[in-house]
Motif scaffolding. Structure first.
Motif, PDB file in Angstrom:
ATOM      1  N   LYS A 198       0.939  -1.305  -0.084  1.00 30.34           N
ATOM      2  CA  LYS A 198       0.135  -0.044   0.054  1.00 30.34           C
ATOM      3  C   LYS A 198       0.919   1.278  -0.061  1.00 30.34           C
ATOM      4  O   LYS A 198       1.660   1.330   1.076  1.00 30.34           O
ATOM      5  N   PHE A 199       0.846   2.060  -1.101  1.00 31.06           N
ATOM      6  CA  PHE A 199       1.611   3.311  -1.107  1.00 31.06           C
ATOM      7  C   PHE A 199       0.557   4.206  -1.285  1.00 31.06           C
ATOM      8  O   PHE A 199      -0.419   4.409  -1.725  1.00 31.06           O
ATOM      9  N   GLN A 272      -1.760   4.269   7.654  1.00 28.15           N
ATOM     10  CA  GLN A 272      -2.626   3.160   6.961  1.00 28.15           C
ATOM     11  C   GLN A 272      -1.933   2.774   5.623  1.00 28.15           C
ATOM     12  O   GLN A 272      -2.348   1.779   5.029  1.00 28.15           O
ATOM     13  N   TYR A 273      -0.417   3.171   5.515  1.00 26.25           N
ATOM     14  CA  TYR A 273       0.164   2.740   4.153  1.00 26.25           C
ATOM     15  C   TYR A 273       1.869   2.311   4.383  1.00 26.25           C
ATOM     16  O   TYR A 273       2.277   2.678   5.538  1.00 26.25           O
ATOM     17  N   ASP A 274       2.102   1.570   3.734  1.00 22.61           N
ATOM     18  CA  ASP A 274       3.453   0.819   3.960  1.00 22.61           C
ATOM     19  C   ASP A 274       4.577   1.728   3.663  1.00 22.61           C
ATOM     20  O   ASP A 274       5.595   1.759   4.129  1.00 22.61           O
ATOM     21  N   ALA A 275       4.426   2.673   2.666  1.00 20.61           N
ATOM     22  CA  ALA A 275       5.521   3.478   2.108  1.00 20.61           C
ATOM     23  C   ALA A 275       4.640   4.781   1.532  1.00 20.61           C
ATOM     24  O   ALA A 275       3.870   4.825   0.736  1.00 20.61           O
ATOM     25  N   PHE A 276       5.481   5.951   1.788  1.00 20.88           N
ATOM     26  CA  PHE A 276       5.286   7.433   0.967  1.00 20.88           C
ATOM     27  C   PHE A 276       5.931   7.415   0.036  1.00 20.88           C
ATOM     28  O   PHE A 276       7.280   7.590   0.016  1.00 20.88           O
ATOM     29  N   LEU A 277       5.484   7.376  -1.373  1.00 22.92           N
ATOM     30  CA  LEU A 277       6.026   7.753  -2.806  1.00 22.92           C
ATOM     31  C   LEU A 277       6.354   9.239  -3.007  1.00 22.92           C
ATOM     32  O   LEU A 277       5.074   9.674  -3.360  1.00 22.92           O
ATOM     33  N   PHE A 278       7.331   9.742  -3.091  1.00 15.57           N
ATOM     34  CA  PHE A 278       7.441  11.166  -3.180  1.00 15.57           C
ATOM     35  C   PHE A 278       8.662  11.468  -3.923  1.00 15.57           C
ATOM     36  O   PHE A 278       9.625  12.020  -3.447  1.00 15.57           O
ATOM     37  N   THR A 297       5.825   5.432   8.730  1.00 20.18           N
ATOM     38  CA  THR A 297       5.748   4.909   7.324  1.00 20.18           C
ATOM     39  C   THR A 297       7.265   5.249   6.698  1.00 20.18           C
ATOM     40  O   THR A 297       7.527   6.441   6.567  1.00 20.18           O
ATOM     41  N   ALA A 298       7.454   4.207   5.892  1.00 17.14           N
ATOM     42  CA  ALA A 298       8.744   4.328   5.066  1.00 17.14           C
ATOM     43  C   ALA A 298       8.601   5.421   3.972  1.00 17.14           C
ATOM     44  O   ALA A 298       7.456   5.731   3.530  1.00 17.14           O
ATOM     45  N   VAL A 299       9.940   6.062   3.415  1.00 11.84           N
ATOM     46  CA  VAL A 299       9.704   7.033   2.586  1.00 11.84           C
ATOM     47  C   VAL A 299      10.615   6.873   1.455  1.00 11.84           C
ATOM     48  O   VAL A 299      11.742   6.317   1.602  1.00 11.84           O
ATOM     49  N   ILE A 300       9.913   7.009   0.413  1.00 12.87           N
ATOM     50  CA  ILE A 300      10.774   6.663  -0.987  1.00 12.87           C
ATOM     51  C   ILE A 300      10.817   8.039  -1.779  1.00 12.87           C
ATOM     52  O   ILE A 300       9.498   8.583  -2.260  1.00 12.87           O
ATOM     53  N   THR A 301      11.702   8.796  -1.780  1.00 14.97           N
ATOM     54  CA  THR A 301      11.938  10.109  -2.049  1.00 14.97           C
ATOM     55  C   THR A 301      13.017  10.248  -3.031  1.00 14.97           C
ATOM     56  O   THR A 301      14.057   9.628  -3.165  1.00 14.97           O
ATOM     57  N   VAL A 333      10.888  -4.021  -3.079  1.00 15.06           N
ATOM     58  CA  VAL A 333      11.095  -4.459  -1.640  1.00 15.06           C
ATOM     59  C   VAL A 333      10.089  -4.295  -0.650  1.00 15.06           C
ATOM     60  O   VAL A 333       9.922  -4.968   0.140  1.00 15.06           O
ATOM     61  N   ILE A 334       9.400  -2.951  -0.787  1.00 15.22           N
ATOM     62  CA  ILE A 334       8.239  -2.673   0.056  1.00 15.22           C
ATOM     63  C   ILE A 334       7.168  -3.860  -0.058  1.00 15.22           C
ATOM     64  O   ILE A 334       6.642  -4.423   0.833  1.00 15.22           O
TER      65      ILE A 334
END
Length: 377
Positions: A198-199, A272-278, A297-301, A333-334
Motif C-alpha cells: 500500500k503506497f 494506513q500505508y507501507d510507504a510514502f512515494l514522493f 511509514t517508510a519514505v521513497i523520495t 522491496v516494500i
C-alpha cells in the motif's frame, strides 16, 4: 516579543501545503505573542471558512485575523502593523502577493523583517515560471526593499540559493530548520502481507511534486498494489495527464484519488500505508516526509530534499529522479516485505524522528536568532 506573520493561507485551510504547518508549529514552539494575518478562504476557493469571526480569532498558540480578498492589501496591513506594534515581521514565501506591500511598509516604519522563502529559491522550484520570478527579484532589488531583510534558510542548499538570488551576506541568513508536528498518539498500523503493498502520495498536485512520474513507476510492478493519492489539485491540466497515465496501468495496480486530508488527520492517514512515494523535484524541508516518519511509514523520495540519510538508517530510500530503476526496486522491496519487516522500519523511523528533533533545543535556537535580529541595527 510580539511577532506579526502575514501570509496567504492558514488553517483551517487544507490546500496551502507546508507553510501553515511551519507557522503553526513555530507559534506553538516559541510561546511568544504571535499575530497572524491571512485570507478567509482556502486556496482556489471563494467560500469563507466556517466558525471564524471578524477581528482577532483566539487560537491556543496565536491570534488570527481572516481577511476578505478586497481587504488583503497594503492599507489594511498598515492598520494591523499600527495596532499590533510588532517587534518583528515574519513573512512566508518570497513570491506571495503580500510580500511587496509588506516590505514597503517595513521600510517606511523601520520594522525588522525575517523572510522565509520556503524553498521558492531552490533550483528545483526556480525552474517553474522563472520568467516571472527573475524580473520580480530584480524589481525588489532596484526598489531597495531587501537591503534590510533577514532571511531564514532551512538547509545549506537554500542558504546558497538565497545568497545567489538575493545578493545577501552570510550574516543576514539564519539557518533554522522547520519544526515538525508532534504526533498526539502512537498510530496503529495495518497488517502487512508479503506480495502486497500500500503506497501513498500526499502533497499538492503540481508538476514540482512529480506525481506523474510516481504513477509511471507502477507500469513495471507485478505485485498487488494500492496507490492512494491525497492533496489539493493545483494544476488541473497536470492532473489530467496523471489521470490519463493511471488508465494505462495494469489491473494489479489500483490507484484512487482520495481528496484533501485535514492537518490533524495526516499522521493517522500515513499510518494506513507501507510507504510514502514522493519523487519530488525540490523541497527545502518537506513536512510530509517528517509526518510520514512520525507515523512510522517508510519514505521513497528524491535526492532533492534535506532528508538524505533515510537509506543508511533503514527507514527509506533517497533516489535521483532520473534513476527510475531505483524507485522500482524500492517499491518491489516494500511489496516483498513482511509484517515483521515493516514493524522494524516503523520502530526505526519513529526513534529517528524523536532523536532528530529535540524541541527545547530548537526553541532556544529560534529564540536566540529572533533576539539577535530584533537587537541588530
Amino acid at each position: 516579543m510580539r511577532i506579526l506573520i502575514i501570509m496567504g493561507g492558514f488553517f483551517p485551510g487544507k490546500k496551502y501545503g507546508g507553510p501553515p504547518v511551519s507557522v503553526d508549529n513555530f507559534c506553538t514552539l516559541m510561546n511568544e505573542e504571535c499575530f497572524i494575518v491571512t485570507t478567509n478562504h482556502d486556496l482556489y476557493e471563494k467560500k469563507v471558512y466556517e466558525n471564524i469571526s471578524k477581528g482577532w480569532n483566539e487560537r491556543k498558540n496565536s491570534k488570527v485575523i481572516y481577511l476578505a480578498d478586497q481587504d488583503y492589501n497594503k492599507e489594511f496591513f498598515e492598520r494591523i502593523i499600527k495596532e499590533v506594534e510588532p517587534d518583528l515581521l515574519y513573512l512566508q514565501g518570497l513570491f506571495q502577493s503580500c510580500v511587496l506591500p509588506c516590505l514597503q511598509l517595513a521600510r517606511k516604519r523601520k520594522l525588522k523583517v525575517l523572510l522565509a522563502p520556503r524553498g521558492e529559491l531552490c533550483k528545483g522550484a526556480m525552474k517553474f515560471k522563472w520568467y516571472k520570478k527573475i524580473p520580480y527579484i530584480i524589481a525588489l532589488k532596484v526598489m531597495g526593499l531587501i537591503q534590510n531583510v533577514y532571511w531564514q534558510s532551512t538547509s545549506e542548499e537554500e542558504k546558497e540559493a538565497i545568497k545567489k538570488w538575493m545578493d545577501t551576506e552570510d550574516n543576514r541568513i539564519y539557518e533554522l530548520c522547520n519544526i515538525p508536528s508532534c504526533s498526539k498518539a502512537r498510530c496503529l498500523r495495518k497488517e502487512k502481507k508479503a506480495g502486497e503493498g500500500k503506497f501513498v502520495f500526499l502533497s499538492r498536485i503540481h508538476p514540482k511534486k512529480n506525481l506523474l512520474k510516481a504513477i509511471e513507476f507502477f507500469h513495471e510492478i507485478t505485485g498487488k498494489v494500492i496507490f492512494d493519492i491525497y492533496g489539493p489539485i493545483e494544476d488541473t491540466e497536470y492532473w489530467e495527464y496523471c489521470e490519463s497515465e493511471i488508465k494505462k496501468l495494469p489491473q494489479n495496480i489500483k490507484v484512487e484519488y482520495k481528496g484533501v486530508v485535514a492537518h490533524e488527520d495526516v499522521h493517522e492517514t500515513f499510518s494506513q500505508y507501507d510507504a510514502f512515494l514522493f519523487p519530488t523535484f525540490s523541497e527545502n524541508y518537506g513536512h510530509v516526509i517528517a509526518e510520514s516518519l512520525i507515523a512510522g511509514t517508510a519514505v521513497i523520495t528524491s535526492d532533492q530534499t534535506p532528508w538524505l540519510d533515510l537509506e543508511e538508517l533503514g527507514i527509506g530510500w533517497v533516489i535521483p529522479i532520473m534513476q527510475e530503476e531505483g524507485y522500482i526496486r524500492a517499491i518491489n522491496v516494500i511489496i516483498a516485505s513482511s509484517q515483521k519487516d515493516m514493524e522494524c522500519i516503523a520502530e526505526k523511523a519513529i526513534s529517528y524522528i524523536n532523536d532528530k528533533f529535540e524541541y527545547e533545543g530548537l526553541r532556544k535556537l529560534y529564540q536566540s536568532a529572533l533576539n539577535e535580529i530584533v537587537r541588530r541595527r
